[in-house]
Design an enzyme around this catalytic site. Structure first.
Site, PDB file in Angstrom:
ATOM      1  N   TYR A 101     -65.279  49.211 157.168  1.00  0.00           N
ATOM      2  CA  TYR A 101     -64.723  48.604 156.674  1.00  0.00           C
ATOM      3  C   TYR A 101     -64.736  47.114 157.119  1.00  0.00           C
ATOM      4  O   TYR A 101     -64.713  45.977 156.426  1.00  0.00           O
ATOM      5  CB  TYR A 101     -63.753  49.454 156.267  1.00  0.00           C
ATOM      6  CG  TYR A 101     -62.722  48.682 156.426  1.00  0.00           C
ATOM      7  CD1 TYR A 101     -62.075  48.770 154.864  1.00  0.00           C
ATOM      8  CD2 TYR A 101     -61.366  48.092 157.240  1.00  0.00           C
ATOM      9  CE1 TYR A 101     -60.970  48.038 153.971  1.00  0.00           C
ATOM     10  CE2 TYR A 101     -60.036  47.847 156.297  1.00  0.00           C
ATOM     11  CZ  TYR A 101     -59.602  47.421 155.014  1.00  0.00           C
ATOM     12  OH  TYR A 101     -58.553  47.189 155.250  1.00  0.00           O
ATOM     13  N   ARG A 106     -51.059  50.073 142.920  1.00  0.00           N
ATOM     14  CA  ARG A 106     -50.385  50.825 143.822  1.00  0.00           C
ATOM     15  C   ARG A 106     -50.720  49.551 144.908  1.00  0.00           C
ATOM     16  O   ARG A 106     -51.706  49.209 145.312  1.00  0.00           O
ATOM     17  CB  ARG A 106     -51.147  52.618 143.772  1.00  0.00           C
ATOM     18  CG  ARG A 106     -52.394  52.409 144.072  1.00  0.00           C
ATOM     19  CD  ARG A 106     -52.718  54.266 143.914  1.00  0.00           C
ATOM     20  NE  ARG A 106     -54.337  53.421 144.789  1.00  0.00           N
ATOM     21  CZ  ARG A 106     -54.509  54.722 145.091  1.00  0.00           C
ATOM     22  NH1 ARG A 106     -54.154  55.857 144.844  1.00  0.00           N
ATOM     23  NH2 ARG A 106     -55.627  55.198 146.276  1.00  0.00           N
ATOM     24  N   GLY A 125     -38.155  42.039 134.173  1.00  0.00           N
ATOM     25  CA  GLY A 125     -38.589  42.724 133.049  1.00  0.00           C
ATOM     26  C   GLY A 125     -40.015  41.856 132.213  1.00  0.00           C
ATOM     27  O   GLY A 125     -39.653  41.867 131.361  1.00  0.00           O
ATOM     28  N   ASN A 172     -58.152  42.583 145.649  1.00  0.00           N
ATOM     29  CA  ASN A 172     -57.297  43.630 146.533  1.00  0.00           C
ATOM     30  C   ASN A 172     -57.654  44.486 146.712  1.00  0.00           C
ATOM     31  O   ASN A 172     -57.803  45.214 147.601  1.00  0.00           O
ATOM     32  CB  ASN A 172     -56.025  43.535 146.285  1.00  0.00           C
ATOM     33  CG  ASN A 172     -54.998  44.396 146.488  1.00  0.00           C
ATOM     34  OD1 ASN A 172     -55.003  44.717 147.883  1.00  0.00           O
ATOM     35  ND2 ASN A 172     -55.100  45.766 145.600  1.00  0.00           N
ATOM     36  N   GLY A 200     -57.035  45.828 141.637  1.00  0.00           N
ATOM     37  CA  GLY A 200     -56.842  47.441 141.940  1.00  0.00           C
ATOM     38  C   GLY A 200     -55.235  46.527 142.684  1.00  0.00           C
ATOM     39  O   GLY A 200     -54.649  47.608 143.563  1.00  0.00           O
ATOM     40  N   ALA A 257     -66.329  45.511 159.253  1.00  0.00           N
ATOM     41  CA  ALA A 257     -67.604  44.598 159.058  1.00  0.00           C
ATOM     42  C   ALA A 257     -67.648  43.791 157.851  1.00  0.00           C
ATOM     43  O   ALA A 257     -67.886  42.673 157.556  1.00  0.00           O
ATOM     44  CB  ALA A 257     -69.175  45.383 158.898  1.00  0.00           C
ATOM     45  N   ALA A 258     -67.148  44.833 156.434  1.00  0.00           N
ATOM     46  CA  ALA A 258     -66.863  44.056 155.767  1.00  0.00           C
ATOM     47  C   ALA A 258     -66.229  43.355 155.414  1.00  0.00           C
ATOM     48  O   ALA A 258     -66.087  41.943 154.907  1.00  0.00           O
ATOM     49  CB  ALA A 258     -66.597  44.633 154.499  1.00  0.00           C
ATOM     50  N   LYS A 259     -64.991  43.475 155.862  1.00  0.00           N
ATOM     51  CA  LYS A 259     -63.330  42.309 155.486  1.00  0.00           C
ATOM     52  C   LYS A 259     -63.940  40.973 156.582  1.00  0.00           C
ATOM     53  O   LYS A 259     -63.782  40.551 155.788  1.00  0.00           O
ATOM     54  CB  LYS A 259     -62.079  43.500 156.448  1.00  0.00           C
ATOM     55  CG  LYS A 259     -61.357  44.314 155.810  1.00  0.00           C
ATOM     56  CD  LYS A 259     -61.303  43.544 154.032  1.00  0.00           C
ATOM     57  CE  LYS A 259     -61.077  44.680 153.320  1.00  0.00           C
ATOM     58  NZ  LYS A 259     -60.506  44.199 151.833  1.00  0.00           N
TER      59      LYS A 259
END
Length: 258
Positions: free
Chosen positions: A154, A19, A52, A88, A16, A156-158
């Site tokens: 979310y 962005r 660059g 991520n 991910g 709980a997953a984290k």
């Protein structure tokens, strides 16, 4: 961080990484000298660049274990090694538990917990066979440390991701270090969807002890540090990058307390 940390010659994958927070992490790694491969289901509108240099993009659905395995084999074959993996990719729509069926909430857990597990297992297979091992960084959230109404699956997953990282750190030592960067609120190109206009974003920022939302580059700096030899004795740790956390609500409710 990039100015004093040299990752030249190393190869990093950022899931991910095209962005928002992911792009900030990608740019920080590029600035530190790493070759960076990003992946997501859809290609970015424009390449992620810094100092660059340009990150490579490969399409990938992280919920497809077979595709994930082939992706990391390609990275190894094309670049010769894998030194850093930053898990991520993730996220969630706002949805109260009672407003969505179990299947919808399960998909959130799949993306935010099972997908990083799948990617880490594939990345580990590359890292464990190379001299110097590697570093895996999980991108966690304060949602995993406190109640998260509207994003309960979310959170709980984290919470599970942070615990998973600690177990990986024990099982995969000493070849591979595994750590978690625990995020608070970060200002990205999508912040207006959550917090409204500039006035709303500023108001939300004032609830943070440091007075503002984080910049994606600051998350990137934390990842560069954990990927580098400067963090060679750090594994199984959770680095909180949240601007001081959240002001306890009772302080605002009580009288005579500043």
């Amino acid at each position: 961080m990039a100015a004093i940390t040299d990752l030249s010659g190393s190869v990093a994958v950022v899931t991910g990484g095209t962005r928002g927070v992911g792009a900030g992490i990608t740019r920080a790694l590029l600035e530190a000298g790493a070759q960076v491969v990003t992946c997501a289901r859809r290609p970015p509108d424009k390449p992620v660049e810094a100092a660059g240099r340009t990150a490579r993009f490969l399409p990938l659905d992280l919920r497809d274990p077979e595709a994930v395995g082939k992706f990391f084999e390609r990275v190894r074959n094309d670049h010769g090694r894998l030194d850093t993996l930053v898990n991520n990719a993730g996220g969630t729509p706002f949805r109260m538990l009672g407003d969505g069926g179990a299947e919808r909430h399960a998909r959130v857990v799949e993306l935010n917990l099972l997908a990083p597990l799948t990617a880490s297992l594939a990345g580990y297979e590359v890292m464990r066979h190379q001299r110097g091992g590697g570093s895996i960084v999980m991108i966690g959230s304060v949602s995993g440390t406190r109640p998260s109404p509207g994003s309960a699956a979310y959170g709980a997953a984290k919470a599970g991701l942070e615990n998973l990282a600690r177990s990986m750190a024990v099982e995969w030592a000493p070849k591979v270090r595994v750590n978690t960067v625990v995020l608070g609120m970060v200002r990205t190109e999508l912040s207006h969807l959550h917090y409204g206009d500039e006035e709303g974003i500023a108001a939300v920022g004032r609830t943070v002890p440091l007075g503002r939302l984080a910049d994606p580059a600051e998350i990137g700096d934390a990842c560069v540090f954990l990927a580098s030899d400067r963090a060679a004795y750090i594994s199984g740790a959770s680095l909180q990058v949240h601007g001081g956390g959240e002001r306890p609500a009772f302080l605002d409710a009580a009288t005579g307390i500043d």
